[in-house]
Scaffold this active site. Structure first.
Site, PDB file in Angstrom:
ATOM      1  N   HIS A   1       1.530  18.672 -17.127  1.00 51.46           N
ATOM      2  CA  HIS A   1       1.315  18.613 -16.015  1.00 51.46           C
ATOM      3  C   HIS A   1       1.187  18.893 -14.794  1.00 51.46           C
ATOM      4  O   HIS A   1       1.415  18.322 -13.415  1.00 51.46           O
ATOM      5  CB  HIS A   1       3.082  17.172 -15.781  1.00 51.46           C
TER       6      HIS A   1
ATOM      7  N   SER B   1      15.267   6.266   5.993  1.00 48.17           N
ATOM      8  CA  SER B   1      13.663   5.046   6.498  1.00 48.17           C
ATOM      9  C   SER B   1      14.397   3.867   6.718  1.00 48.17           C
ATOM     10  O   SER B   1      13.442   2.802   7.587  1.00 48.17           O
ATOM     11  CB  SER B   1      12.744   5.252   5.928  1.00 48.17           C
ATOM     12  N   ASP B   2      15.359   3.284   6.587  1.00 47.41           N
ATOM     13  CA  ASP B   2      15.903   2.060   5.924  1.00 47.41           C
ATOM     14  C   ASP B   2      17.500   1.514   5.931  1.00 47.41           C
ATOM     15  O   ASP B   2      18.260   2.568   5.873  1.00 47.41           O
ATOM     16  CB  ASP B   2      14.742   0.705   5.613  1.00 47.41           C
TER      17      ASP B   2
ATOM     18  N   GLU C   1      18.464   6.350  -2.805  1.00 44.43           N
ATOM     19  CA  GLU C   1      17.247   6.732  -2.850  1.00 44.43           C
ATOM     20  C   GLU C   1      17.680   6.865  -4.464  1.00 44.43           C
ATOM     21  O   GLU C   1      18.240   6.145  -4.603  1.00 44.43           O
ATOM     22  CB  GLU C   1      17.165   7.994  -2.630  1.00 44.43           C
ATOM     23  N   MET C   2      15.766   7.526  -4.969  1.00 44.90           N
ATOM     24  CA  MET C   2      15.733   6.880  -6.198  1.00 44.90           C
ATOM     25  C   MET C   2      15.511   8.414  -7.537  1.00 44.90           C
ATOM     26  O   MET C   2      15.846   8.842  -8.441  1.00 44.90           O
ATOM     27  CB  MET C   2      14.743   6.209  -6.499  1.00 44.90           C
ATOM     28  N   GLU C   3      15.916   9.854  -7.198  1.00 42.20           N
ATOM     29  CA  GLU C   3      15.764  11.242  -7.465  1.00 42.20           C
ATOM     30  C   GLU C   3      16.555  11.915  -7.614  1.00 42.20           C
ATOM     31  O   GLU C   3      16.756  12.732  -8.956  1.00 42.20           O
ATOM     32  CB  GLU C   3      14.704  11.455  -6.733  1.00 42.20           C
TER      33      GLU C   3
ATOM     34  N   ARG D   1       7.944   7.323   9.997  1.00 39.60           N
ATOM     35  CA  ARG D   1       8.126   7.891   9.046  1.00 39.60           C
ATOM     36  C   ARG D   1       7.606   9.731   9.110  1.00 39.60           C
ATOM     37  O   ARG D   1       8.266  10.505   8.799  1.00 39.60           O
ATOM     38  CB  ARG D   1       7.553   7.625   8.016  1.00 39.60           C
TER      39      ARG D   1
ATOM     40  N   GLY E   1       8.735  12.915  -2.537  1.00 40.49           N
ATOM     41  CA  GLY E   1       8.019  12.096  -3.398  1.00 40.49           C
ATOM     42  C   GLY E   1       6.696  11.653  -3.396  1.00 40.49           C
ATOM     43  O   GLY E   1       6.009  11.397  -4.627  1.00 40.49           O
TER      44      GLY E   1
ATOM     45  N   ILE F   1      13.018  16.448  -0.375  1.00 40.03           N
ATOM     46  CA  ILE F   1      13.102  15.456   0.587  1.00 40.03           C
ATOM     47  C   ILE F   1      12.537  14.490   0.823  1.00 40.03           C
ATOM     48  O   ILE F   1      11.198  14.755   0.494  1.00 40.03           O
ATOM     49  CB  ILE F   1      12.431  16.649   1.738  1.00 40.03           C
ATOM     50  N   GLY F   2      13.221  13.524   1.241  1.00 37.53           N
ATOM     51  CA  GLY F   2      13.031  11.938   0.858  1.00 37.53           C
ATOM     52  C   GLY F   2      13.563  11.354   1.772  1.00 37.53           C
ATOM     53  O   GLY F   2      14.222  11.873   3.082  1.00 37.53           O
ATOM     54  N   SER F   3      13.083  10.210   1.299  1.00 40.21           N
ATOM     55  CA  SER F   3      13.710   9.124   2.178  1.00 40.21           C
ATOM     56  C   SER F   3      15.139   8.491   1.693  1.00 40.21           C
ATOM     57  O   SER F   3      15.016   8.012   0.535  1.00 40.21           O
ATOM     58  CB  SER F   3      12.589   7.718   2.854  1.00 40.21           C
TER      59      SER F   3
ATOM     60  N   ARG G   1       2.878  14.063   1.630  1.00 39.35           N
ATOM     61  CA  ARG G   1       3.112  14.431   2.124  1.00 39.35           C
ATOM     62  C   ARG G   1       3.574  15.606   2.013  1.00 39.35           C
ATOM     63  O   ARG G   1       4.031  16.386   3.020  1.00 39.35           O
ATOM     64  CB  ARG G   1       5.085  13.987   2.108  1.00 39.35           C
TER      65      ARG G   1
END
Ligand code: HPA
Length: 237
Positions: free
Chosen positions: A6, A207-208, A183-185, A221, A23, A91-93, A27
């Protein structure tokens, strides 16, 4: 085993010891274009863009993780295990679970709670909480202070599901497990760091907010997230 399935970089030295991971691939490109000098792109496989450059003269890389634990699980594993990366800073939302965290606030994830099977399947870890790396958190806290950027230090929820049938379940997750946002990670990233003897941290911008129902546009954002990016970029060495 490089290149990996990958990541197409052919040498370990194409990637810095510290990698920032948003993510979104665009970005990653934004960070490279806006903040880095002497930039070299090291990955384009699946458009999961990765760049190495310098920040204030110090080497750092930035590469996207994609969305969700399976995706960050693959990329972070390959960076740590095959490219000799030592530190990954996500570094995410995130979506806020309480009005204590306002839109655009920055959160340092001290640990992640998750109902995900990622850590159990990956390495037999059967607890629901995984810590980030304290030594990175100490540095990031110091950098935020130096930059005068307020930062929450809290537990977050890493979820496998963005669209829940019963989205009100967030209230129970906040009350029972103390997660201030979702978040998801992070849970998968922290797990990989743990099993491979590496370091991981996670900075999030709200972000929300599920409690107040506020949301940001994707354009807002981009700009607001520069606070979090500036804190993380100080990790360059
Ligand atoms: N859920 C999961 N991940 C997120 C959210 C959310 O509401 N907002 C930003 N990342």
């Amino acid at each position: 085993m490089i290149p990996t399935p990958h990541i197409e970089a052919k040498n370990q030295n194409e990637i810095a010891k510290t990698v920032l991971m948003p993510g979104d691939p665009l970005r990653a490109k934004f960070i490279a274009d806006t903040f880095l000098e002497d930039v070299v792109q090291f990955n384009e496989v699946r458009n999961m863009l990765g760049y190495t450059g310098t920040y204030k003269g110090r080497k750092i890389s930035v590469m996207a993780s994609g969305m969700g634990m399976p995706s960050i699980g693959i990329y972070s594993y390959e960076l740590y295990e095959f490219y000799g990366v030592e530190n990954i800073i996500r570094i995410g939302s995130c979506g806020g679970y309480t009005e204590k965290v306002k839109l655009y606030d920055v959160i340092l994830a001290m640990d992640a709670w998750s109902e995900s099977s990622y850590a159990k399947v990956q390495g037999g870890y059967d607890k629901e909480i995984i810590e980030s790396t304290e030594s990175l958190n100490v540095k990031l806290t110091e950098y935020a202070k130096d930059l005068n950027i307020p930062m929450h230090r809290e537990r977050i929820h890493s979820s496998d599901v963005f669209y829940r049938e019963n989205f009100e379940e967030y209230q129970e997750i906040y009350q029972k497990h103390g997660c201030v946002g979702v978040e998801m990670e992070a849970f998968a990233l922290f797990h990989n760091a743990k099993v491979l003897g590496k370091k991981a941290a996670c900075l999030l911008t709200v972000s929300d907010n599920l409690a107040t129902k506020e949301a940001t546009t994707s354009e807002e954002r981009q700009n607001a997230f520069t606070n979090m990016m500036k804190i993380a970029l100080e990790m360059a060495e």
